[in-house]
Design a protein around this motif. Sequence first.
Motif, PDB file in Angstrom:
ATOM      1  N   LEU A 174       0.831  -1.197   0.000  1.00 35.47           N
ATOM      2  CA  LEU A 174       0.000   0.000   0.000  1.00 35.47           C
ATOM      3  C   LEU A 174       0.869   1.252   0.000  1.00 35.47           C
ATOM      4  CD1 LEU A 174      -2.795   1.330   0.128  1.00 35.47           C
ATOM      5  CD2 LEU A 174      -2.668   1.135   2.620  1.00 35.47           C
ATOM      6  N   GLU A 175       1.903   1.264   0.817  1.00 36.61           N
ATOM      7  CA  GLU A 175       2.794   2.437   0.891  1.00 36.61           C
ATOM      8  C   GLU A 175       3.477   2.698  -0.454  1.00 36.61           C
ATOM      9  OE1 GLU A 175       3.109   4.662   3.512  1.00 36.61           O
ATOM     10  OE2 GLU A 175       1.402   3.524   4.249  1.00 36.61           O
ATOM     11  N   ARG A 176       3.899   1.635  -1.146  1.00 38.44           N
ATOM     12  CA  ARG A 176       4.525   1.810  -2.474  1.00 38.44           C
ATOM     13  C   ARG A 176       3.521   2.371  -3.484  1.00 38.44           C
ATOM     14  NH1 ARG A 176       7.227  -3.276  -1.454  1.00 38.44           N
ATOM     15  NH2 ARG A 176       5.691  -4.315  -2.762  1.00 38.44           N
ATOM     16  N   LYS A 177       2.273   1.880  -3.412  1.00 42.28           N
ATOM     17  CA  LYS A 177       1.238   2.383  -4.323  1.00 42.28           C
ATOM     18  C   LYS A 177       0.953   3.867  -4.055  1.00 42.28           C
ATOM     19  CE  LYS A 177      -2.186  -0.114  -5.753  1.00 42.28           C
ATOM     20  NZ  LYS A 177      -3.366  -0.963  -5.934  1.00 42.28           N
ATOM     21  N   ILE A 178       0.943   4.253  -2.785  1.00 44.17           N
ATOM     22  CA  ILE A 178       0.720   5.662  -2.428  1.00 44.17           C
ATOM     23  C   ILE A 178       1.852   6.515  -2.983  1.00 44.17           C
ATOM     24  CG2 ILE A 178       0.625   7.303  -0.509  1.00 44.17           C
ATOM     25  CD1 ILE A 178      -0.718   5.010   1.142  1.00 44.17           C
ATOM     26  N   PHE A 179       3.088   6.072  -2.793  1.00 45.84           N
ATOM     27  CA  PHE A 179       4.246   6.815  -3.271  1.00 45.84           C
ATOM     28  C   PHE A 179       4.206   6.965  -4.799  1.00 45.84           C
ATOM     29  CE2 PHE A 179       8.613   7.274  -4.705  1.00 45.84           C
ATOM     30  CZ  PHE A 179       9.047   8.331  -3.913  1.00 45.84           C
ATOM     31  N   ARG A 180       3.877   5.877  -5.503  1.00 37.55           N
ATOM     32  CA  ARG A 180       3.829   5.934  -6.968  1.00 37.55           C
ATOM     33  C   ARG A 180       2.765   6.904  -7.465  1.00 37.55           C
ATOM     34  NH1 ARG A 180       4.861  -0.278  -7.789  1.00 37.55           N
ATOM     35  NH2 ARG A 180       2.946  -0.281  -6.635  1.00 37.55           N
ATOM     36  N   LYS A 181       1.597   6.887  -6.829  1.00 39.05           N
ATOM     37  CA  LYS A 181       0.518   7.808  -7.240  1.00 39.05           C
ATOM     38  C   LYS A 181       0.916   9.251  -6.964  1.00 39.05           C
ATOM     39  CE  LYS A 181      -4.043   9.046  -7.715  1.00 39.05           C
ATOM     40  NZ  LYS A 181      -5.280   8.516  -8.162  1.00 39.05           N
ATOM     41  N   ALA A 182       1.566   9.494  -5.826  1.00 40.75           N
ATOM     42  CA  ALA A 182       2.019  10.849  -5.504  1.00 40.75           C
ATOM     43  C   ALA A 182       3.057  11.318  -6.515  1.00 40.75           C
ATOM     44  CB  ALA A 182       2.588  10.894  -4.090  1.00 40.75           C
ATOM     45  N   ARG A 183       3.984  10.436  -6.893  1.00 40.14           N
ATOM     46  CA  ARG A 183       5.009  10.774  -7.885  1.00 40.14           C
ATOM     47  C   ARG A 183       4.363  11.078  -9.232  1.00 40.14           C
ATOM     48  NH1 ARG A 183       9.550  12.709  -7.093  1.00 40.14           N
ATOM     49  NH2 ARG A 183      10.383  10.996  -5.895  1.00 40.14           N
ATOM     50  N   LEU A 184       3.349  10.294  -9.608  1.00 37.27           N
ATOM     51  CA  LEU A 184       2.645  10.521 -10.862  1.00 37.27           C
ATOM     52  C   LEU A 184       1.939  11.879 -10.854  1.00 37.27           C
ATOM     53  CD1 LEU A 184       1.829   9.246 -13.602  1.00 37.27           C
ATOM     54  CD2 LEU A 184      -0.186   8.350 -12.441  1.00 37.27           C
ATOM     55  N   CYS A 185       1.298  12.212  -9.748  1.00 40.95           N
ATOM     56  CA  CYS A 185       0.639  13.520  -9.618  1.00 40.95           C
ATOM     57  C   CYS A 185       1.664  14.646  -9.733  1.00 40.95           C
ATOM     58  CB  CYS A 185      -0.094  13.630  -8.288  1.00 40.95           C
ATOM     59  SG  CYS A 185      -1.593  12.656  -8.186  1.00 40.95           S
ATOM     60  N   GLN A 186       2.832  14.437  -9.138  1.00 45.07           N
ATOM     61  CA  GLN A 186       3.887  15.439  -9.193  1.00 45.07           C
ATOM     62  C   GLN A 186       4.376  15.623 -10.635  1.00 45.07           C
ATOM     63  OE1 GLN A 186       7.852  14.443  -7.757  1.00 45.07           O
ATOM     64  NE2 GLN A 186       7.821  16.324  -6.526  1.00 45.07           N
ATOM     65  N   MET A 187       4.608  14.525 -11.324  1.00 43.51           N
ATOM     66  CA  MET A 187       5.118  14.609 -12.701  1.00 43.51           C
ATOM     67  C   MET A 187       4.094  15.228 -13.647  1.00 43.51           C
ATOM     68  SD  MET A 187       7.369  11.081 -13.053  1.00 43.51           S
ATOM     69  CE  MET A 187       6.068  10.295 -13.904  1.00 43.51           C
ATOM     70  N   LYS A 188       2.815  14.937 -13.436  1.00 45.26           N
ATOM     71  CA  LYS A 188       1.769  15.491 -14.296  1.00 45.26           C
ATOM     72  C   LYS A 188       1.314  16.867 -13.825  1.00 45.26           C
ATOM     73  CE  LYS A 188      -0.042  11.226 -16.142  1.00 45.26           C
ATOM     74  NZ  LYS A 188      -1.243  10.450 -16.431  1.00 45.26           N
ATOM     75  N   ARG A 189       1.929  17.342 -12.752  1.00 42.24           N
ATOM     76  CA  ARG A 189       1.618  18.654 -12.158  1.00 42.24           C
ATOM     77  C   ARG A 189       0.150  18.785 -11.767  1.00 42.24           C
ATOM     78  NH1 ARG A 189       6.334  21.177 -12.536  1.00 42.24           N
ATOM     79  NH2 ARG A 189       7.565  21.098 -14.427  1.00 42.24           N
ATOM     80  N   ARG A 190      -0.391  17.687 -11.258  1.00 46.28           N
ATOM     81  CA  ARG A 190      -1.743  17.726 -10.694  1.00 46.28           C
ATOM     82  C   ARG A 190      -1.595  18.167  -9.251  1.00 46.28           C
ATOM     83  NH1 ARG A 190      -3.656  12.069 -13.163  1.00 46.28           N
ATOM     84  NH2 ARG A 190      -4.061  12.804 -15.268  1.00 46.28           N
TER      85      ARG A 190
END
Length: 120
Positions: free
Chosen positions: A5-21
């Motif tokens: 779960l923690e890895r999935k949270i980190f990946r989603k946060a990184r994706l939001c950061q890269m897409k500037r959401r």
Amino acid sequence: MDEILERKIFRKARLCQMKRRHHSYVSGAKYKNTRIVESSGKILQANIYSNELINALNVFGKIGTKYNKSTIGFCAEVHSVNSVCEARKITNIVSIEVGSAIRPRTMQKGKKCAICNQLF
């Protein structure tokens, strides 16, 4: 704490950061083998699956209003718990494990708001 779960949270946060959401936080919830990660944002009471979650949030005030600098129901934790309840067709929020909250802009773990500290 569930590492998957923690890895999935980190990946989603990184994706939001890269897409500037620009979501305030990203968090996730787990029930048995179901893990769902969501970001913070507006939610309507009509879109909340669990009546237990609605009642727990209404203790702090009406959903969408401010409570102690937080908007009731708009947290990533609430969104992820709601999604798990809907996916698994459960209404009991006590048995759901909630992961960390990560701020995509800085990729740092954040403190849970007063509402989420009491509920989860």
